[in-house]
Design a protein around this motif. Structure first.
Motif, PDB file in Angstrom:
ATOM      1  N   GLY A   1       0.824  -1.214   0.000  1.00  0.00           N
ATOM      2  CA  GLY A   1       0.000   0.000   0.000  1.00  0.00           C
ATOM      3  C   GLY A   1       0.851   1.255   0.000  1.00  0.00           C
ATOM      4  O   GLY A   1       0.544   2.228  -0.697  1.00  0.00           O
TER       5      GLY A   1
ATOM      6  N   GLU B   1      11.244   3.158   5.693  1.00  0.00           N
ATOM      7  CA  GLU B   1      10.929   1.752   5.989  1.00  0.00           C
ATOM      8  C   GLU B   1      11.913   1.225   7.030  1.00  0.00           C
ATOM      9  O   GLU B   1      13.114   1.348   6.868  1.00  0.00           O
TER      10      GLU B   1
ATOM     11  N   ARG C   1       4.690  -7.234   4.683  1.00  0.00           N
ATOM     12  CA  ARG C   1       4.258  -8.632   4.843  1.00  0.00           C
ATOM     13  C   ARG C   1       4.446  -9.450   3.578  1.00  0.00           C
ATOM     14  O   ARG C   1       4.539 -10.667   3.632  1.00  0.00           O
TER      15      ARG C   1
ATOM     16  N   TYR D   1      -1.191  -0.128  15.289  1.00  0.00           N
ATOM     17  CA  TYR D   1       0.159   0.131  15.807  1.00  0.00           C
ATOM     18  C   TYR D   1       0.473   1.625  15.715  1.00  0.00           C
ATOM     19  O   TYR D   1       1.059   2.214  16.618  1.00  0.00           O
TER      20      TYR D   1
ATOM     21  N   GLY E   1      -5.166  -7.918   2.070  1.00  0.00           N
ATOM     22  CA  GLY E   1      -4.841  -8.578   0.798  1.00  0.00           C
ATOM     23  C   GLY E   1      -4.089  -7.603  -0.102  1.00  0.00           C
ATOM     24  O   GLY E   1      -4.252  -6.380   0.020  1.00  0.00           O
TER      25      GLY E   1
HETATM   26  C1  LIG Z   1       1.075 -15.206   6.212  1.00  0.00           C
HETATM   27  C2  LIG Z   1       0.330 -14.261   5.296  1.00  0.00           C
HETATM   28  C3  LIG Z   1      -0.287 -14.759   4.168  1.00  0.00           C
HETATM   29  C4  LIG Z   1      -0.958 -13.892   3.297  1.00  0.00           C
HETATM   30  N1  LIG Z   1      -1.491 -14.400   2.152  1.00  0.00           N
HETATM   31  C5  LIG Z   1      -1.975 -13.556   1.226  1.00  0.00           C
HETATM   32  C6  LIG Z   1      -2.276 -14.033  -0.081  1.00  0.00           C
HETATM   33  O1  LIG Z   1      -2.090 -15.214  -0.385  1.00  0.00           O
HETATM   34  N2  LIG Z   1      -2.743 -13.136  -1.007  1.00  0.00           N
HETATM   35  C7  LIG Z   1      -2.902 -11.802  -0.702  1.00  0.00           C
HETATM   36  O2  LIG Z   1      -3.320 -11.023  -1.586  1.00  0.00           O
HETATM   37  N3  LIG Z   1      -2.613 -11.330   0.530  1.00  0.00           N
HETATM   38  C8  LIG Z   1      -2.137 -12.155   1.493  1.00  0.00           C
HETATM   39  N4  LIG Z   1      -1.743 -11.681   2.709  1.00  0.00           N
HETATM   40  C9  LIG Z   1      -2.073 -10.289   3.065  1.00  0.00           C
HETATM   41  C10 LIG Z   1      -1.104  -9.272   2.460  1.00  0.00           C
HETATM   42  O3  LIG Z   1       0.223  -9.663   2.665  1.00  0.00           O
HETATM   43  C11 LIG Z   1      -1.295  -7.938   3.147  1.00  0.00           C
HETATM   44  O4  LIG Z   1      -2.672  -7.590   3.244  1.00  0.00           O
HETATM   45  C12 LIG Z   1      -0.588  -6.809   2.407  1.00  0.00           C
HETATM   46  O5  LIG Z   1       0.725  -7.187   2.049  1.00  0.00           O
HETATM   47  C13 LIG Z   1      -0.560  -5.633   3.388  1.00  0.00           C
HETATM   48  O6  LIG Z   1       0.117  -4.567   2.841  1.00  0.00           O
HETATM   49  P1  LIG Z   1       0.105  -3.187   3.594  1.00  0.00           P
HETATM   50  O7  LIG Z   1       0.055  -2.117   2.552  1.00  0.00           O
HETATM   51  O8  LIG Z   1      -0.936  -3.127   4.647  1.00  0.00           O
HETATM   52  O9  LIG Z   1       1.548  -3.045   4.252  1.00  0.00           O
HETATM   53  P2  LIG Z   1       2.388  -3.931   5.298  1.00  0.00           P
HETATM   54  O10 LIG Z   1       2.759  -5.188   4.658  1.00  0.00           O
HETATM   55  O11 LIG Z   1       1.762  -3.963   6.636  1.00  0.00           O
HETATM   56  O12 LIG Z   1       3.690  -3.013   5.360  1.00  0.00           O
HETATM   57  C14 LIG Z   1       3.852  -1.954   6.275  1.00  0.00           C
HETATM   58  C15 LIG Z   1       5.328  -1.616   6.338  1.00  0.00           C
HETATM   59  O13 LIG Z   1       5.530  -0.635   7.369  1.00  0.00           O
HETATM   60  C16 LIG Z   1       6.778  -0.890   7.995  1.00  0.00           C
HETATM   61  N5  LIG Z   1       6.800  -0.235   9.295  1.00  0.00           N
HETATM   62  C17 LIG Z   1       6.079  -0.554  10.398  1.00  0.00           C
HETATM   63  N6  LIG Z   1       6.369   0.288  11.396  1.00  0.00           N
HETATM   64  C18 LIG Z   1       7.283   1.165  10.921  1.00  0.00           C
HETATM   65  C19 LIG Z   1       7.965   2.276  11.494  1.00  0.00           C
HETATM   66  N7  LIG Z   1       7.755   2.677  12.753  1.00  0.00           N
HETATM   67  N8  LIG Z   1       8.871   2.956  10.733  1.00  0.00           N
HETATM   68  C20 LIG Z   1       9.100   2.591   9.433  1.00  0.00           C
HETATM   69  N9  LIG Z   1       8.472   1.529   8.853  1.00  0.00           N
HETATM   70  C21 LIG Z   1       7.567   0.840   9.587  1.00  0.00           C
HETATM   71  C22 LIG Z   1       6.795  -2.410   8.092  1.00  0.00           C
HETATM   72  O14 LIG Z   1       8.109  -2.901   8.294  1.00  0.00           O
HETATM   73  C23 LIG Z   1       6.222  -2.804   6.721  1.00  0.00           C
HETATM   74  O15 LIG Z   1       7.237  -2.939   5.769  1.00  0.00           O
HETATM   75  C24 LIG Z   1      -1.044 -12.511   3.591  1.00  0.00           C
HETATM   76  C25 LIG Z   1      -0.405 -12.005   4.728  1.00  0.00           C
HETATM   77  C26 LIG Z   1       0.293 -12.866   5.555  1.00  0.00           C
HETATM   78  C27 LIG Z   1       1.034 -12.286   6.723  1.00  0.00           C
END
Ligand SMILES: Cc1cc2nc3c(=O)[nH]c(=O)nc-3n(C[C@H](O)[C@H](O)[C@H](O)COP(=O)(O)OP(=O)(O)OC[C@H]3O[C@@H](n4cnc5c(N)ncnc54)[C@H](O)[C@@H]3O)c2cc1C
Length: 494
Positions: free
Chosen positions: A14, A33, A41, A282, A473
């Motif tokens: 995202g 990051e 994730r 968080y 997702g």
């Molecule tokens: C085990 C598992 C299986 C999954 N399977 C699927 C699937 O098969 N298909 C699918 O579409 N989705 C799947 N998902 C869901 C998908 O991975 C997530 O919904 C998506 O990647 C979330 O992205 P996000 O934009 O919320 O960011 P996130 O992935 O939450 O990234 C946020 C970032 O912020 C960083 N951060 C946090 N705190 C700080 C800070 N204080 N300072 C600087 N950086 C910070 C973190 O390190 C991270 O890199 C799965 C997730 C998991 C965990």
């Protein structure tokens, strides 16, 4: 004139996509990051020639990827080599029976009629409902934001209360289509991705099994991390600046606005606006000062977590398809244990991924790369969860389930094991309670009720990602990114 500056906290899917949308409009964007690489994730690691996607393994909702990559200015097919995985899943039930979920209707007919005569007709009707739910939900709930209550609570949306069946639990709705409990579970297990039990999830979520079958599950050559690599390249070409191993300690606020962030080393970085991609509960708890709002978030329902095993194996296991799901007979008790009691069920349903079945480059020649994911309750605030003991029990469950496919010798062929539990998820990505999918997607945390893409008090602080609107997702994170960036550009006049 100096361009407006935005700081994005987190290089998850995202965060990267939203940063790109903003950069395309001339905003100067810096992504901070805490980890050493992008993706959050959606992560990967390699060891001894074995490559593991440690988070997502399923590329589903391809139409959303197509639309969202196009919105970022590229064709998804130019940057990813996609192959359809069909059958999508091999389902294995405790009685040894199996069902290969496929887009091939002839094969579905043969399998379903052999399992329970007459059930193919129910399947077609179920797909029809899933299709309606998918189209309506995508258009009216997912692909748009709700900036004001009146955009959600209006006469035009009243029919949705009937057509999307939000008040009918998904599992009870299955009785309209199937008698066989195995078939009821075969098309509802996807609810766990939303952090929900099918016994409480809205029937709206039939859209998930529909899209998996109708639009297919795909695999980007090289693994799911290729999605991140592609997004990262697009963002860099748009001029987004990335700083890795840079942890944000605090978002600076002054009553009704943010002025930038403070890093872990004390550096102050000013910005015209901040977009937090780190998981929303968080952010409220650790990066912002308002204890009342943080408490409100932490009282919300969180999705489950996983105990994940990553195994480098010295021989191939061709009996395992790319995605195998072992569904427990005690289906209801499974969800009660995970969601109600925050623990590991006695006999857990679980998932095994063998990426080398689709892409031989994921394991050295003559060997295998296996990932087993066992859903488990998220961390309990009161403690008391014995993670090493639960891990050992989860591992035994995987071995005993594999025996249903005639695999009895895996333990002796594992060269190395890496495992994650809720504590790992929390530590790596700052996910509150180690909850892998963030806030759950129950009725009171969907649509207008889901935390919106803007902070209620600080007018230039925005949110993107799994715990915000529209939800979890990768495809949804891409939509969230577009909605959040569009809103920022419009409201802040950037
Ligand atoms: C085990 C598992 C299986 C999954 N399977 C699927 C699937 O098969 N298909 C699918 O579409 N989705 C799947 N998902 C869901 C998908 O991975 C997530 O919904 C998506 O990647 C979330 O992205 P996000 O934009 O919320 O960011 P996130 O992935 O939450 O990234 C946020 C970032 O912020 C960083 N951060 C946090 N705190 C700080 C800070 N204080 N300072 C600087 N950086 C910070 C973190 O390190 C991270 O890199 C799965 C997730 C998991 C965990």
């Amino acid at each position: 004139m100096k361009p407006a500056s935005v700081i994005v906290i987190g290089a998850g899917v995202g965060g990267i996509a939203a940063a790109t949308h903003l950069a395309h409009r001339g905003v100067h964007v810096t992504v901070l990051e805490k980890n050493s690489r992008p993706g959050g994730r959606c992560d990967r690691f390699s060891r001894d020639g074995h490559h593991f996607d440690s988070g997502p393994t399923l590329f589903v909702m391809p139409l959303v990827y197509e639309a969202e990559f196009a919105a970022l200015g590229v064709s998804v097919h130019d940057v990813l080599k996609l192959r359809q995985v069909d059958p999508t899943y091999h389902l294995v039930f405790d009685d040894g029976s199996q069902l290969a979920l496929t887009s091939n209707l002839r094969s579905m007919r043969e399998q379903l009629e052999a399992m329970r005569p007459g059930s193919f007709e129910g399947f077609l009707r179920y797909l029809d409902e899933g299709h309606r739910h998918y189209e309506l939900a995508m258009q009216r709930l997912v692909n748009r934001d709700f900036r004001k209550a009146s955009e959600f609570f209006n006469l035009r949306n009243v029919p949705l209360a009937f057509s999307l069946k939000p008040l009918v639990p998904h599992y009870s709705n299955m009785s309209n289509y199937f008698d066989d409990p195995r078939l009821k579970s075969a098309f509802t297990f996807q609810d766990v991705y939303m952090g929900l039990s099918p016994f409480e999830a809205p029937s709206t979520f039939s859209m998930m099994s529909y899209t998996e079958l109708a639009h297919g599950a795909w695999y980007p050559e090289g693994g799911m991390y290729q999605v991140v690599e592609a997004l990262f390249e697009i963002a860099k070409s748009a001029g987004v600046e990335f700083r890795f191993e840079t942890s944000v300690e605090r978002i600076e606020t002054n009553g009704r606005a943010t002025r930038g962030v403070i890093l872990a080393d004390g550096t102050h970085l000013p910005a015209d606006a901040v977009l937090a991609n780190a998981d929303l509960p968080y952010v409220y708890d650790d990066l912002l000062p308002d204890r009342d709002l943080a408490a409100e978030q932490s009282r919300k329902r969180f999705s489950c977590s996983t105990i994940s095993f990553f195994w480098g194996v010295d021989k191939p296991y061709p009996a395992l398809g790319p995605h195998t799901l072992f569904i427990a007979d005690d289906y209801r008790q499974n969800f009660d244990s995970i969601i109600g009691h925050l623990t590991l069920p006695e006999n857990p349903s679980l998932y095994v991924h063998a990426p080398a079945r689709i892409d031989p480059s994921m394991a050295p020649d003559g060997q295998d790369t296996l990932i087993a994911i066992v859903p488990v309750g998220h961390m309990d605030e009161k403690g008391g969860q014995d993670w090493p003991a639960l891990r050992d029990r989860a591992r035994e469950s995987v071995f005993s389930r594999l025996a249903l496919l005639g695999i009895h010798d895996l333990e002796g062929h594992i060269k190395f094991e890496v495992n994650y539990n809720p504590l790992s998820w929390r530590k790596r990505y700052n996910l509150m309670k180690g909850s892998t999918h963030g806030l759950s997607h129950n009725l009171m945390q969907l649509g207008y009720f889901r935390p919106s893409n803007r902070h209620p008090r600080y007018h230039n602080l925005y949110f993107v990602g799994a715990s915000t609107h529209p939800g979890t997702g990768i495809p949804t994170a891409l939509i969230s990114a577009r909605l959040a960036a569009t809103r920022m550009l419009e409201e802040l006049n950037l």
